[in-house]
Enzyme design. Sequence first.
Site, PDB file in Angstrom:
ATOM      1  CB  CYS A 243      -0.917  -0.007   1.213  1.00 56.31           C
ATOM      2  SG  CYS A 243      -1.822  -1.552   1.470  1.00 56.31           S
ATOM      3  CB  ALA A 245       0.223   5.986  -3.165  1.00 55.12           C
ATOM      4  N   PRO A 246       1.980   7.728  -0.990  1.00 51.36           N
ATOM      5  CG  PRO A 246       2.692   9.809  -0.194  1.00 51.36           C
ATOM      6  CD  PRO A 246       1.881   8.613   0.195  1.00 51.36           C
ATOM      7  N   GLY A 247       4.576   6.910  -1.561  1.00 51.96           N
ATOM      8  CA  GLY A 247       5.849   6.271  -1.893  1.00 51.96           C
ATOM      9  C   GLY A 247       7.014   6.569  -0.979  1.00 51.96           C
ATOM     10  N   GLY A 248       6.823   7.358   0.081  1.00 48.72           N
ATOM     11  CA  GLY A 248       7.944   7.737   0.940  1.00 48.72           C
ATOM     12  C   GLY A 248       8.718   6.559   1.493  1.00 48.72           C
ATOM     13  CE  LYS A 249       5.181   3.732   6.139  1.00 50.84           C
ATOM     14  NZ  LYS A 249       4.170   4.649   5.528  1.00 50.84           N
ATOM     15  CG  ASP A 267      -2.361   3.416  -3.994  1.00 45.23           C
ATOM     16  OD1 ASP A 267      -2.064   3.558  -2.799  1.00 45.23           O
ATOM     17  OD2 ASP A 267      -3.429   3.847  -4.472  1.00 45.23           O
ATOM     18  CG  ASP A 311       1.722   2.178   5.977  1.00 44.71           C
ATOM     19  OD1 ASP A 311       1.751   2.108   7.210  1.00 44.71           O
ATOM     20  OD2 ASP A 311       1.414   3.216   5.361  1.00 44.71           O
ATOM     21  CB  CYS A 363      -0.454   6.656  10.187  1.00 42.50           C
ATOM     22  SG  CYS A 363      -1.872   6.807   9.069  1.00 42.50           S
TER      23      CYS A 363
END
Length: 412
Positions: A243, A245-249, A267, A311, A363
Amino acid sequence: MKSPRLVAFETLYKIFYDKAYSNVALEKAVRDFDNDKAFISALVYGVVERRLTLDYFIDKYVSSNPKPKIRTILRMGAYQLLFMDKVPSSAAINESVRLTKEIKQDYYSSFVNAVLHKIDGDRNLPDDNLPIKYSVPEHLIHMWIKQYGREAVERFLPCVNEKPPVFAVPNILVTDAHTLLQTLNDEGISGKITDNVIEITSSFDLSKSEAFKNGLFHIEDLSSYECALALGAREGDTVLDMCSAPGGKAFTIAEQMNNKGRIYAFDIYKHRVKQITDGAERLGISIISAGINDASVYNAHIPLADKILCDVVCSGFGIIRRKPEIRYKELDSVADLPRTQLKILETSSRYLKKGGTIVYSTCTLNKKENEKVVSSFLNNKNEFILIKEKNVFPSKCGGDGFYYAVIKRNED
């Protein structure tokens, strides 16, 4: 051109009474503003965030429920009086009265004036009433205290209304934290290094940063960054980000892998997949393949992986300082999430190689979505063991509320 307060009023009305998302409504509203954009944004987000507190003061001096447009104006005026130190009381009150006339509600101008004057002389927040003091609904505070204890909750509650910190994660393929900080300083952006990332301590426009355009960093919350590191991805690994987006991890993981190996980032929405692709291209990351996939449904075309990040969709109660309207969700509205979360975790685990690692994360701060989902998963999957789990509570200079569990699959 409309006045800044009229723009804020129209935006807030859409959020409160037309159920618009605050970030979407605000982005549309301020598109043509430059100088007043910060004021409009602060007023809109502040009123949404502090709605409970504002209504507490308003209802003390109003005998009947004001019509929606007038309550919106009173909320705006009360917020300026109580929480915007740079706005003089006279301006907060007079501009609110002017706003009633601007929206053709002249009849209520004296009423607005009288109520705001009374609030101006009564600014004491009740210390013994946590929901009113922090503008967090009683049902949410009660759940947190039951799950985490009063001491922990009273420690992090003051942070949920603070301006959230912004972290720049250095692209370690091309730079490091110290070099990046100097580069940002040269652009007039100040910050400090925390755990190998940079907390931005000044205001800045991301779209105007040459360092950002040149792929020297990406923006990611500290808790999210730590979760990505917990996956322990290494050069040559095959990694799934279910999961993404937005892709930071995914970006952090790719950099930790030294851009060697393969990451499949998924995504469910096409436009969000593009966010991943665009971000990877800007950072010069070549090992990320982004695509559309429903994480709750098994896909035979997805390869087995050494590491999987899961996530999942969640209630978001850990990020209410970034998305203030989330705090007003009824708990019943998120009651079905654990079933979906468990399904995603179980489906994702089918792609994991023997001896591999899967990280489940959210989160949110809600054990039903966190520890209990992981416990349910482990009770039905004897070949998996829990290595570590961690709750992070919001802090002034730290990350958002977050949970992650590191789970290992047996070699056998």
